[in-house]
Scaffold this active site. Structure first.
Site, short mmCIF file in Angstrom:
data_model
loop_
_atom_site.label_atom_id
_atom_site.label_comp_id
_atom_site.label_asym_id
_atom_site.label_seq_id
_atom_site.Cartn_x
_atom_site.Cartn_y
_atom_site.Cartn_z
N ASP A 214 0.76 -1.15 -0.04
CA ASP A 214 0.08 -0.05 -0.06
C ASP A 214 0.83 1.21 -0.02
OD1 ASP A 214 -2.63 1.16 0.45
OD2 ASP A 214 -1.57 1.98 2.32
N GLU A 269 13.94 -15.69 -1.72
CA GLU A 269 14.30 -16.95 -0.90
C GLU A 269 12.98 -17.97 -1.07
OE1 GLU A 269 15.44 -15.84 3.04
OE2 GLU A 269 16.66 -14.17 2.45
#
Length: 541
Positions: A214, A269
């Site tokens: 956001d 990752e």
């Protein structure tokens, strides 16, 4: 015919790409989707209950607006605990059950992250405001008053009034670009970045598939606190002090992309994680590109090209698509016509008499755009903006700027599931907002029973997009108005698809060179001989 006729299942060329590239994403505003316990507010178990409907649309993922612990002064975008569920929405166990069920149904799960500010009830802020020497004293943006006691700069809040509030504990001002109960995090601090990356890891470890971030371009400010310059004269109405400035120093700092690189390092990752930023403001296009450039930044970004547009025009569509060419190093866009902050698109763009056909045209157009497409809950039903009287308003921006700001509440009304049930099946209690009489007639139950409904048309158009690489991820080779027709052509590999749209009020006979080919879909009665008003046709060349 009104219902698109799809010809194939998902293409192998699509299956070989990252799941998110060309994805259809369904945004759920949790307060308004489904209430499971009768308190009138939607919740996580309610979302889980209604996932079969979402999966039936043929979308790839859901995006859930904030459900974190919050005082709800801005309805979840004021976070008091990033790593817990607010009790009105359920528990962490409820969230885990939602993710598990979504994954069983082939749906990815994206969640909102708010990194530009927190609630003033967040423990970080409580510690930071205690004094000027504690270990989180600079986790937020604090500044001394000017010699005359006035705020440190002229910056204005999005919701109206100065972006600075005096705090007697520290005898300083703190920055808030939104409500004064939403203090600005100091994202220049490596420790703050580590903390929010830790939040991201918390949710990744719970199985989420990505994040909508956001107001990302508000994440960093000018440390010198220089005044914003006045905005140039405009014919557009200005309803807030915020509109009178060029937002040069309170947002859009050039260090934001370096923080984004840290986000990308973390998400890499994990497998198949998707990140998309919300980017608004005067420099949105440049920032969206900066935030998504290359392989070191976010996967995508979306702005307000269509969300606040008063009209839907071919020129605006082509201009938006032209910003994102199919070129090496250019990011991947996302598009939304509606969301929780903007009025419902059919209410903005068309008269009541035209909205039925226009909603089908709009879905066809959305399926034709290059990039990810985001459907806001109820958009598949053609929900319109509900007029909420002042005494029932919850939206703080609308209350503060009444009556000049159209309430966001009118686009956040409960989902109508069953027209015959109380409150259309959304709740057994009193809903937090009214369903709206007009939207009650557009319920899922009613549209499931009608083969020509917008709901069925939406499913067919999403299936068509998934089945055809040119529509799903192909380049835009043509975007222009030809006579009274609007034309978009897409290509992927050996496949080329042309989409014809008639946005006008009169039927158009398309030239034979435009209408030849295999018709994949027809909307609102379009044929190779004639496209009626508000109709469209998708043709494989």
């Amino acid at each position: 015919m009104n219902r698109a006729d799809t010809l194939a299942d998902a293409s192998p060329a699509i299956a070989d790409r990252p799941w998110w590239k060309g994805a259809a994403i369904y945004q759920i505003y949790p307060r308004s989707f489904q209430d499971s316990n009768g308190d009138g507010i939607g919740d996580l178990p309610g979302i889980t209950q209604r996932l079969p409907h979402v999966a039936s649309l043929g979308v790839d993922a859901i995006w859930i607006s904030p459900f974190f612990k919050s005082p709800m002064k801005d309805f979840g975008y004021d976070v008091a605990d990033y790593c817990d569920v607010d009790p009105i929405f359920g528990t962490l166990d409820d969230f885990d059950a939602l993710v598990a069920r979504a994954h069983e149904m082939g749906l990815k799960v994206l969640i909102d992250q708010v990194y530009s500010h927190t609630s003033d009830e967040h423990p970080w802020f409580a510690e930071s405001r205690a004094d000027r020497t504690n270990r989180k004293s600079d986790w937020y943006v604090w500044a001394d008053a000017k010699r005359d006691g006035s705020p440190p700069s002229n910056w204005q809040s999005v919701f109206g009034g100065p972006a600075w509030t005096w705090d007697a504990r520290r005898r300083q001002y703190y920055l808030h670009n939104f409500l004064n109960s939403q203090p600005q995090l100091n994202m220049h601090k490596p420790e703050v970045q580590e903390a929010v990356l830790g939040v991201m890891r918390f949710w990744l470890n719970r199985g989420v598939d990505g994040f909508r971030i956001d107001a990302l371009n508000f994440a960093m400010h000018d440390p010198e606190l220089r005044d914003n310059p006045p905005a140039p004269a405009t014919d557009r109405p200005r309803t807030r002090p915020f509109d009178f400035q060029v937002k040069k120093h309170n947002m859009s700092h050039p260090d934001i992309p370096a923080f984004i690189e840290r986000i990308r390092t973390l998400t890499d990752e994990y497998d198949g994680i998707f990140t998309v930023a919300e980017v608004g403001g005067d420099e949105a296009e440049a920032e969206m590109k900066s935030f998504t450039a290359g392989e070191e930044h976010l996967n995508s970004a979306y702005g307000f090209n269509f969300l606040y547009a008063e009209k839907l025009t071919p020129g605006a569509i082509c201009a938006a698509l032209a910003e994102w060419p199919d070129e090496e190093g250019v990011g991947w866009p996302s598009w939304a016509f509606e969301n929780h902050d903007a009025p419902r698109a059919t209410s903005r763009w068309w008269s009541p008499a035209d909205r039925g056909k226009a909603a089908r045209l709009k879905v066809t157009l959305l399926a034709a755009l290059r990039g990810n497409i985001i459907l806001y809950y109820g958009e598949e039903l053609g929900l319109t903006q509900v007029d909420i009287p002042f005494e029932q308003l919850h939206d703080p921006e609308a209350i503060a700027n009444w009556p000049l700001t159209l309430s966001r509440d009118g686009a956040r009304t409960p989902m109508p599931w069953e027209a015959s049930a109380a409150h259309c099946g959304f709740t057994d209690g009193e809903p937090w907002l009214p369903v709206g009489e007009e939207n009650a007639s557009r319920s899922v139950e009613a549209q499931e029973a009608d083969d020509e409904s917008l709901l069925h048309h939406t499913r067919a158009m999403l299936a068509l997009r998934r089945a055809n690489p040119a529509l799903h991820h192909g380049a835009v080779e043509r975007c222009e108005t030809v006579g009274d027709l609007f034309v978009i052509e897409r290509r992927a590999g050996t496949q080329s698809i042309r989409c014809l749209f008639n946005f006008g009020s009169f039927a158009v006979a398309p030239p034979s060179d435009l209408s030849s080919g295999t018709v994949l879909a027809s909307t609102n009665g379009a044929t190779a001989a004639s496209l009626p008003p508000l109709s469209a046709m998708v043709i494989e060349l």
